[in-house]
Design an enzyme around this catalytic site. Structure first.
Site, short mmCIF file in Angstrom:
data_model
loop_
_atom_site.label_atom_id
_atom_site.label_comp_id
_atom_site.label_asym_id
_atom_site.label_seq_id
_atom_site.Cartn_x
_atom_site.Cartn_y
_atom_site.Cartn_z
CG ASP A 115 -2.03 -0.96 0.96
OD1 ASP A 115 -2.69 -0.92 -0.40
OD2 ASP A 115 -2.60 -1.39 1.87
CG ASP A 173 -7.78 -3.29 -3.23
OD1 ASP A 173 -8.13 -4.25 -3.58
OD2 ASP A 173 -8.33 -3.02 -1.98
#
Ligand code: NAG
Ligand code: NAG
Ligand code: NAG
Ligand code: NAG
Length: 395
Positions: A115, A173
């Site tokens: 992330d 994602d």
């Protein structure tokens, strides 16, 4: 004739922007949260479901880039809207920089793994304002290097969660994290970073997308052979369902890949994912948390963050259509962006909450729903700024 064309195109677009998008409450609420950063620093991620108060999280959380990035968006709004941006004389840039400082140690050691792309958002914004800021340069390069280390050439993807080999998990994602590789390539001239982004995007086209244009949330690979071992969900309703936020990350990610490369396959993929998204919004206009989740018992929870993210994704896609001379396509996606924006504002705008919007679903299987979400608000504000910058609305 001229008048006819004007009537057809402009007022249509202008008329449909919800006034809340530029309400003074936007700046007032963001400022209320921003003006006194907690010490030690913690970042808003989502609210409770009753009073709408922010819950705060430590810097080493995947969402911590969004609030500083929101402050950079408010700085942009101040420039776009002047005194009409909502509050008086606020130094939003200074606030953005102050809040980013809380993230700085993460450039050397982050626990968020893949992330890092999300963590890089405020630093990427800083570089648009001051390309020479050494702190932001160091952060972006370090985040990109960390992501590149997670690339497995056999699989052809960067790794998402840290499961033990040979299990290699990739979530949709991750299409959002590729941008940091391109930004770092621009800074360093290291084209390996771009190659990794392209390979990840191509592998994801091959394995993550269903024939109907929906997506799986998680693909598991064998890290030794690169073969797919499982297709499943983590945050969605079922292994065969399409989780709406994942779908929206995918649209944005592929539209952005087209922006970065101009490869037609990325435009085609963004269209496929977007077509699925807009055709699966039910007649009430509410973007559900998962497109295949049961409608009974009603109401099926919405996800306002998937909706505002999709608005940004469709506006980007609309701009990409213009680059290939497809004004019909551009208008089509723009119209859908407007209607999603209108419908989510009607459902979720909450003047009395600390967040701008409610009806976010952070993670339904974990029963985390009906909240405000920092990235939902971020994309709401950003949608307003984009529309203003495109000349499609006034402040
Ligand atoms: C450079 O960027 C960092 C991180 O975005 C920020 O904290 C710092 O204040 C900036 N420095 C200057 C001199 O603007
Ligand atoms: C370019 O980036 C890749 C991935 O981070 C790295 O392995 C490689 O050493 C870099 N090349 C140079 C010349 O710095
Ligand atoms: C939206 O949120 C309100 C209150 O927060 C709730 O009553 C309503 O059921 C939610 N609607 C959907 C579709 O999630
Ligand atoms: C224009 O865009 C629409 C929507 O994405 C697409 O269906 C259509 O095929 C595109 N037309 C051309 C000529 O590319």
């Amino acid at each position: 004739m001229r008048k006819f064309i004007t009537v057809l195109v402009l007022p249509l677009a202008l008329a449909t922007v919800p006034p809340e998008l530029f309400s003074p409450l936007v700046a007032q609420k963001v400022l209320a949260t921003a003006k006194t950063p907690p010490s030690p620093i913690q970042f808003p991620q989502y609210t409770d479901a009753t009073a709408g108060n922010w819950l705060l999280f430590n810097p080493d959380t995947w969402t911590t880039g969004f609030f500083p990035a929101t402050l950079y968006e408010m700085n942009r709004r101040q420039k776009l809207c002047g005194a009409k941006h909502g509050v008086g004389d606020v130094d939003w840039l200074k606030l953005g920089r102050t809040w980013s400082t809380g993230e700085i140690p993460l450039e050397t050691k982050t626990g968020v793994g893949h992330d890092v792309g999300f963590l890089s958002f405020p630093f990427v914004e800083e570089l648009k304002i001051n390309p020479g800021n050494g702190t932001a340069i160091t952060a972006v390069k370090a985040f990109a290097t960390a992501l590149a280390k997670r690339f497995n050439a056999k699989v052809g993807c960067t790794r998402s969660w840290d499961s033990p080999d040979p299990n290699f998990q990739v979530i949709i994602d991750n299409m959002m994290n590729l941008e940091v590789l391109f930004v770092a390539e621009e800074i360093s001239g290291n084209h390996t970073l771009r190659d990794i982004a392209i390979k990840h995007a191509d592998t994801t086209i091959a394995n993550h997308i269903r024939p109907d244009g929906g997506t799986w949330h998680v693909i598991e690979y064998d890290s030794n052979t690169g073969l797919v071992t499982k297709k499943r969900t983590a945050q969605g309703f079922s292994d065969d369902s399409t989780w709406s936020r994942g779908q929206a990350w995918g649209i944005y990610g592929y539209a952005n890949m087209h922006l970065r490369t101009n490869f037609p396959r990325y435009l085609e993929t963004a269209r496929r994912l977007a077509t699925y998204f807009v055709s699966n919004i039910p007649s009430d206009g509410i973007v559900p948390w998962d497109f295949n989740a049961p409608t009974i018992p009603a109401p099926r929870p919405a996800d306002s963050s998937a909706a505002t993210l999709a608005v940004n994704a469709l506006l980007l896609l609309s701009q990409r259509e213009l680059t290939v001379g497809n004004s019909t396509g551009a208008q089509f996606w723009r119209d859908h962006a407007f209607s999603i924006l209108r419908d989510i504002t009607n459902l979720a705008w909450r003047p009395e909450w600390k967040s701008l919007l409610s009806n976010g679903t952070v993670n339904l299987p974990a029963n985390n729903k009906l909240t405000g979400i920092v990235y939902g608000d971020y994309y709401f504000i950003r949608a307003g700024n984009e529309l203003k910058e495109l000349g499609l609305t006034s402040c």
